[in-house]
Design an enzyme around this catalytic site. Structure first.
Site, short mmCIF file in Angstrom:
data_model
loop_
_atom_site.label_atom_id
_atom_site.label_comp_id
_atom_site.label_asym_id
_atom_site.label_seq_id
_atom_site.Cartn_x
_atom_site.Cartn_y
_atom_site.Cartn_z
N CYS A 23 5.49 8.47 21.22
CA CYS A 23 6.33 8.98 22.28
C CYS A 23 7.37 9.92 21.66
O CYS A 23 8.27 9.48 20.96
CB CYS A 23 7.02 7.82 22.98
SG CYS A 23 7.93 8.34 24.43
N GLY A 80 0.83 -1.21 0.00
CA GLY A 80 0.00 0.00 0.00
C GLY A 80 0.85 1.25 0.00
O GLY A 80 0.54 2.25 -0.67
N THR A 81 1.93 1.22 0.74
CA THR A 81 2.82 2.38 0.81
C THR A 81 3.37 2.71 -0.57
O THR A 81 3.42 3.87 -0.98
CB THR A 81 3.99 2.09 1.78
OG1 THR A 81 3.43 1.78 3.06
CG2 THR A 81 4.91 3.28 1.92
N ASN A 139 -7.35 4.74 8.96
CA ASN A 139 -6.84 3.53 9.59
C ASN A 139 -6.89 3.58 11.10
O ASN A 139 -6.97 2.56 11.77
CB ASN A 139 -5.39 3.27 9.15
CG ASN A 139 -4.52 4.49 9.29
OD1 ASN A 139 -4.75 5.50 8.64
ND2 ASN A 139 -3.53 4.42 10.16
N HIS A 151 -2.68 -7.31 2.58
CA HIS A 151 -2.68 -7.85 3.96
C HIS A 151 -3.76 -7.24 4.85
O HIS A 151 -3.94 -7.66 5.99
CB HIS A 151 -1.29 -7.74 4.59
CG HIS A 151 -0.86 -6.38 5.04
ND1 HIS A 151 -0.96 -5.97 6.36
CD2 HIS A 151 -0.34 -5.33 4.37
CE1 HIS A 151 -0.48 -4.73 6.47
NE2 HIS A 151 -0.11 -4.33 5.28
N SER A 166 -3.97 -2.73 -0.39
CA SER A 166 -2.89 -3.56 0.14
C SER A 166 -3.48 -4.89 0.59
O SER A 166 -4.41 -4.91 1.41
CB SER A 166 -2.23 -2.84 1.32
OG SER A 166 -1.29 -3.70 1.92
N1 PLP Z 1 -2.61 3.35 4.03
C1 PLP Z 1 -3.36 2.97 5.09
C2 PLP Z 1 -4.64 3.68 5.36
C3 PLP Z 1 -2.93 1.94 5.91
O1 PLP Z 1 -3.65 1.57 6.96
C4 PLP Z 1 -1.70 1.30 5.62
C5 PLP Z 1 -1.16 0.25 6.50
O2 PLP Z 1 -1.23 0.33 7.71
C6 PLP Z 1 -0.97 1.72 4.50
C7 PLP Z 1 -1.46 2.74 3.73
C8 PLP Z 1 0.32 1.07 4.12
O3 PLP Z 1 0.09 -0.20 3.56
P1 PLP Z 1 1.29 -1.28 3.54
O4 PLP Z 1 1.39 -1.81 4.92
O5 PLP Z 1 0.82 -2.33 2.58
O6 PLP Z 1 2.50 -0.58 3.07
#
Ligand code: PLP
Length: 389
Positions: free
Chosen positions: A332, A84-85, A156, A208, A206
């Site tokens: 933190c 996703g990133t 998220n 997972h 993404s």
């Molecule tokens: N965008 C959102 C809203 C997410 O929750 C996440 C993962 O936590 C990501 C992007 C990133 O996805 P990935 O873990 O596949 O890089």
């Protein structure tokens, strides 16, 4: 090598109460089974020209058809990525590299978007109290030099839903030249992607987060939309994302997405009841607890609450002690706890924001787990308050 601690956790895993599905989901058995042949005997590279390679290319194309059907786009608009990133970065960085201009997003975006926008000198606009992009602020931030706007479909952290239709209306009116990207990584379990995709040019997923494997994602790139690829190389994915295909991951992603789409309505009504029971009981049994986002503005599997005068860290520690996996996003910074960037953007009072807790439900969640979590959570909060000044 697995050390003794890791082994203990692995052996113990079945007895954990896993309420962290927004962080990652357990893989669906059907997705695991679908990927296995491509990790073993069906190993050919789909870019090759021999019959073995061609048979694997056909498998990737079939997976692409499935993904396109669930998103509601053409197969040619599906680009497989590494996560996703990467999809978010490919959309934002790729647009800026190709078209120049400024990127715009809200303060509550995942860091995969927020950091990419900030790194490129973009504009970050305010959110409303539910964590969705503030449409008035967005309108004011739009100008002729904006090349891309990014708005997440589902947050998220707190689970709030953003109307991409409403965002698209503002973008088309105030910056018609700009592309609209949505980070829909948290959406597939809760929202029919066909209701989102018509409003956007780019959409990130993404695997997972919906029962697929880690390390494989999707970027939908609308026909006619051109972004510069992040990765240069062999020209896979029609020159939009070079790199040998993760065939097993792609096959499993497609199977997990197909099943998620098929079971979505049933799962939503099942999990909504469990989530409501959990939050209703917390609100009833404890004082000074708030539900961060109203239920009609968020997804069914998200329970996000804030406890006044308690630190999330302590809460998570004691939940962990009794095998409950949850999360909180307070960070933190220089030795002191700071509210998460999402809660800060929403304007949640600091006293509550520091005691944030995210319990995210999913496919494996049972009523028994919810009751177990409830009993322990109430006891832990009371105990912490008893010792808190
Ligand atoms: N965008 C959102 C809203 C997410 O929750 C996440 C993962 O936590 C990501 C992007 C990133 O996805 P990935 O873990 O596949 O890089």
């Amino acid at each position: 090598m697995l050390g003794p601690d890791t082994l203990a956790v692995v052996q113990d895993h079945a007895s954990l109460t896993y309420l962290d599905h927004a962080a990652t989901t357990p893989m669906r058995a059907d997705a695991v089974n679908a990927m296995l042949p491509f990790l073993t005997e069906r190993f050919a590279n789909p870019s090759g020209s021999h019959r073995f390679a061609r048979s694997i290319r056909q498998v990737v194309d079939e997976a692409r058809d499935v993904v396109a059907d669930v998103i509601g786009c053409d197969a040619g608009e599906v680009v497989f990525t590494g996560c996703g990133t990467e999809s978010d970065n490919a959309a934002i960085v790729g647009t800026q590299r190709r078209h120049g201009g400024i990127a715009v997003c809200s303060q509550a975006e995942h860091h995969a978007v927020l950091n990419a926008v900030e790194h490129g000198g973009g504009r970050v606009v305010a959110t409303d109290s539910a964590g969705s992009i503030d449409l008035h602020h967005l309108a004011r931030a739009l100008s002729d030099d904006v090349s891309i706007v990014s708005a997440m479909a589902v947050n998220n952290e707190v689970g709030s839903i953003t109307s991409l239709k409403a965002v698209a209306t503002v973008v088309r009116e105030h910056a018609p030249q700009a592309l609209l990207h949505t980070d829909a990584v948290q959406a597939p379990c809760w929202i029919d992607l066909r209701s989102i995709s018509p409003h956007v040019d780019l959409l990130a997923l993404s695997a997972h987060k919906f029962g697929g494997p880690k390390g494989v994602g999707v970027l939908m790139v609308r026909k006619g939309t051109v972004v510069e690829p992040l990765l240069q190389g062999g020209g896979q994915e029609r020159d939009r994302r070079s790199g040998t295909h993760n065939v097993a991951g792609i096959v499993a992603l497609a199977e997990a997405l197909r099943l998620t789409d098929l079971e979505r309505a049933t799962e939503i009504s099942r999990l909504e009841k469990l989530r409501n029971r959990l939050v209703d009981q917390l609100l009833m049994q404890l004082d000074d607890v708030i539900e961060t986002v109203p239920r009609d503005r968020k997804v069914a599997g998200s329970a996000h609450v804030c406890f006044a005068d308690i630190e999330s860290e302590a809460l998570l520690y004691f939940l962990d002690e009794v095998g409950i996996c949850a999360s909180a996003a307070s960070a933190c910074a220089s030795g002191a706890m700071e509210p998460s960037h999402v809660l800060a953007a929403m304007g949640v009072e600091r006293r509550f924001a520091l005691g944030a807790l995210r319990l995210s439900l999913g496919q494996t969640t049972t009523a028994k787990e919810i009751d177990y979590a409830l009993t322990h959570l109430v006891a832990i909060v009371r105990r912490l308050r008893g010792v808190a000044p």
